[in-house]
Design an enzyme around this catalytic site. Structure first.
Site, short mmCIF file in Angstrom:
data_model
loop_
_atom_site.label_atom_id
_atom_site.label_comp_id
_atom_site.label_asym_id
_atom_site.label_seq_id
_atom_site.Cartn_x
_atom_site.Cartn_y
_atom_site.Cartn_z
N HIS A 195 74.56 30.86 43.89
CA HIS A 195 75.06 32.22 43.62
C HIS A 195 76.52 32.26 44.09
O HIS A 195 76.89 31.55 45.03
CB HIS A 195 74.20 33.19 44.43
CG HIS A 195 74.44 34.64 44.17
ND1 HIS A 195 75.51 35.32 44.69
CD2 HIS A 195 73.73 35.54 43.45
CE1 HIS A 195 75.45 36.59 44.30
NE2 HIS A 195 74.38 36.75 43.55
N ASP A 225 70.64 29.26 51.83
CA ASP A 225 70.63 30.59 51.24
C ASP A 225 69.18 30.94 50.92
O ASP A 225 68.59 30.38 49.98
CB ASP A 225 71.50 30.60 49.98
CG ASP A 225 71.52 31.97 49.31
OD1 ASP A 225 70.69 32.83 49.67
OD2 ASP A 225 72.35 32.17 48.41
N CYS A 241 75.80 36.12 38.53
CA CYS A 241 76.66 35.68 39.65
C CYS A 241 76.53 34.19 39.88
O CYS A 241 76.46 33.73 41.03
CB CYS A 241 76.33 36.43 40.93
SG CYS A 241 76.66 38.18 40.82
N LYS A 267 65.97 42.54 49.05
CA LYS A 267 65.22 41.68 48.13
C LYS A 267 63.80 41.41 48.63
O LYS A 267 63.02 40.74 47.98
CB LYS A 267 65.96 40.35 47.91
CG LYS A 267 67.28 40.52 47.15
CD LYS A 267 67.89 39.19 46.83
CE LYS A 267 69.37 39.27 46.46
NZ LYS A 267 69.61 39.80 45.11
N GLN A 285 66.55 34.29 47.79
CA GLN A 285 65.47 34.30 46.80
C GLN A 285 64.20 33.59 47.27
O GLN A 285 63.22 33.51 46.53
CB GLN A 285 65.95 33.66 45.48
CG GLN A 285 67.09 34.38 44.82
CD GLN A 285 66.71 35.76 44.29
OE1 GLN A 285 65.54 36.11 44.17
NE2 GLN A 285 67.71 36.57 43.99
N1 PLP Z 1 72.22 34.32 47.04
C1 PLP Z 1 71.31 34.41 46.06
C2 PLP Z 1 70.52 33.19 45.68
C3 PLP Z 1 71.10 35.63 45.43
O1 PLP Z 1 70.20 35.71 44.45
C4 PLP Z 1 71.86 36.76 45.83
C5 PLP Z 1 71.70 38.06 45.15
O2 PLP Z 1 71.27 38.14 44.04
C6 PLP Z 1 72.77 36.61 46.86
C7 PLP Z 1 72.93 35.38 47.44
C8 PLP Z 1 73.60 37.76 47.34
O3 PLP Z 1 72.78 38.71 47.95
P1 PLP Z 1 73.38 40.12 48.43
O4 PLP Z 1 74.06 40.70 47.22
O5 PLP Z 1 72.19 40.89 48.85
O6 PLP Z 1 74.33 39.85 49.53
#
Ligand code: PLP
Length: 400
Positions: free
Chosen positions: A117, A194, A358, A220, A197
């Site tokens: 992401h 990370d 993203c 999430k 998900q």
């Molecule tokens: N990393 C992953 C794999 C994500 O799917 C997301 C959000 O969709 C993020 C990071 C960023 O999360 P946040 O917008 O809650 O900071």
């Protein structure tokens, strides 16, 4: 499963029952979480840590209890290793700034994967630009699994950190992190995971994984927006400088110099979102009551069912075919722009996400500009998958 706990799922959208399949973007909230927020404002609202009065101590106890709740949920060794942030993005930026300040110099390298992401890509790109370091990017196979040879070829004596997602928000790929972390550690390099998900969908144990950092977002995992977590091993956090400065993170301030508070407060400048932390703890309680293994099994069943149904639609291609996959399905249908597909599905009450999710580097890797993505949570049903499949069939017929 447990749909009745989520009032919003009774909504009508465009005159149809809502079919909410955008859970990778954010999950809906159970009533217990919504009520916890109200309860906190009604009965427990006062600024934490600083007060001698009853309400402040009450709020502080709840807030610090939430930290211990998060610690138990991911099995961290100590609640001092749990830093509250605004979410995954802020957690990664904290590490990029602070770890980068302490440990990165010109000529060093940071490794990410092409399936990250933007939140786990851009902070590292910017850090490398600031420091004259180099960002190296691990490739994937066409089926969406990580190319381990690519990772091995990039690991070197210049590598300072490997940053990798446990689960791709586009492909659904669940990376085999235990083995990856073991190999990367053998090269003497720490790993940031990370978990945005993965934490909502599978059991994550930071001590079993042996990751150095884990980040995730409350929203999430059925919790509120604006609250997230950074887990870090104490050995790193102790050596890292503060990220932001202000109240709470100090030990002593004089006109000449400031010394810093102990962990975790060193990284929590300013008034924390103490209502958010308590509501997050309630969300984790909720997940535990339902059972994360039950949630995972239910979502796997939905994923398998949806995959077989979608594969039967002519001209539909699924991106991400890892054998170990979370409940995320990205696809394109011949002759249909994903944006149009998303708009028309919405007319049928079906909420999916369209676009690059993203993850532009990943889109470039596949030579596409975007996909349609359906992502499932504990409350989704086979009937909703059927509605999605009928919807795609109908919309594809209109668009072609
Ligand atoms: N990393 C992953 C794999 C994500 O799917 C997301 C959000 O969709 C993020 C990071 C960023 O999360 P946040 O917008 O809650 O900071």
């Amino acid at each position: 499963m447990n749909r009745e706990d989520f009032p919003i799922l009774d909504s009508q959208v465009n005159g149809r029952p809502l079919v909410y399949l955008d859970n990778a973007a954010t999950t809906q909230k159970p009533l217990s979480v919504i009520e916890k927020i109200t309860e906190c404002y009604l009965h427990h609202n006062a600024n934490v840590h600083r007060g001698v009065h009853f309400l402040s101590q009450d709020a502080t106890e709840l807030h610090e209890g939430a930290r211990r709740r998060v610690q138990r949920f991911i099995n961290a060794g100590s609640s001092d290793e749990i830093i509250f942030t605004r979410g995954t993005t802020e957690s990664i930026n904290l590490v990029a700034y602070s770890f980068g300040e302490a440990f990165l110099k010109a000529g060093d390298e940071i490794i990410v994967s092409v399936m990250e992401h933007h939140s786990n890509f851009v902070p590292w790109q910017l850090l490398c630009e600031r420091k004259g370091a180099r960002l190296r990017v691990v490739d994937i196979h066409d089926d969406g699994t990580l190319d381990m040879d690519s990772l091995r070829s990039l690991l070197s004596e210049h590598t300072r950190l490997v940053c990798i997602t446990q689960t791709s928000n586009v492909l659904g790929t669940v990376n085999p992190l235990e083995g990856i972390i073991r190999e990367v550690h053998q090269a003497g390099v720490p790993v940031l995971v990370d978990g945005a998900q993965s934490v909502p969908h599978l059991r994550v144990d930071v001590q079993a994984l042996d990751c150095d950092f884990l980040v995730f977002s409350g929203h999430k995992i059925y919790g509120p927006t604006g609250i997230g977590v950074l887990y870090g091993k104490r050995k790193w956090l102790d050596l890292m400088p503060p990220y932001q400065a202000g109240g709470e993170m100090i030990e002593k301030v004089t006109l000449e110099k400031t010394t810093f508070n102990v962990l975790p407060y060193k990284f929590e400048a300013g008034t924390p979102d103490f209502i958010g932390t308590v509501a997050l703890a309630e969300a984790l309680d909720y997940v535990d009551r339902v059972g994360i293994d039950r949630i995972a099994a239910h979502e796997k069943e939905l994923l398998d069912y949806a995959t077989s149904q979608l594969n039967a639609i002519s001209g539909l291609k699924i991106y991400g075919e890892s054998a170990h996959k979370a409940s995320v399905i990205s696809f394109l249908v011949d002759g249909c722009h994903p944006y149009d597909m998303g708009l028309l599905l919405d007319q049928l009450g079906i909420a999916v996400r369209t676009g690059h999710h993203c993850a532009d580097p990943l889109m470039q890797r596949f030579g596409i500009t975007g996909t349609v993505r359906a992502s499932f949570a504990l409350y989704n049903t086979r009937e909703e998958v059927d509605t999605l499949v009928r919807g795609i069939d109908r919309v594809a017929g209109m668009l072609r």
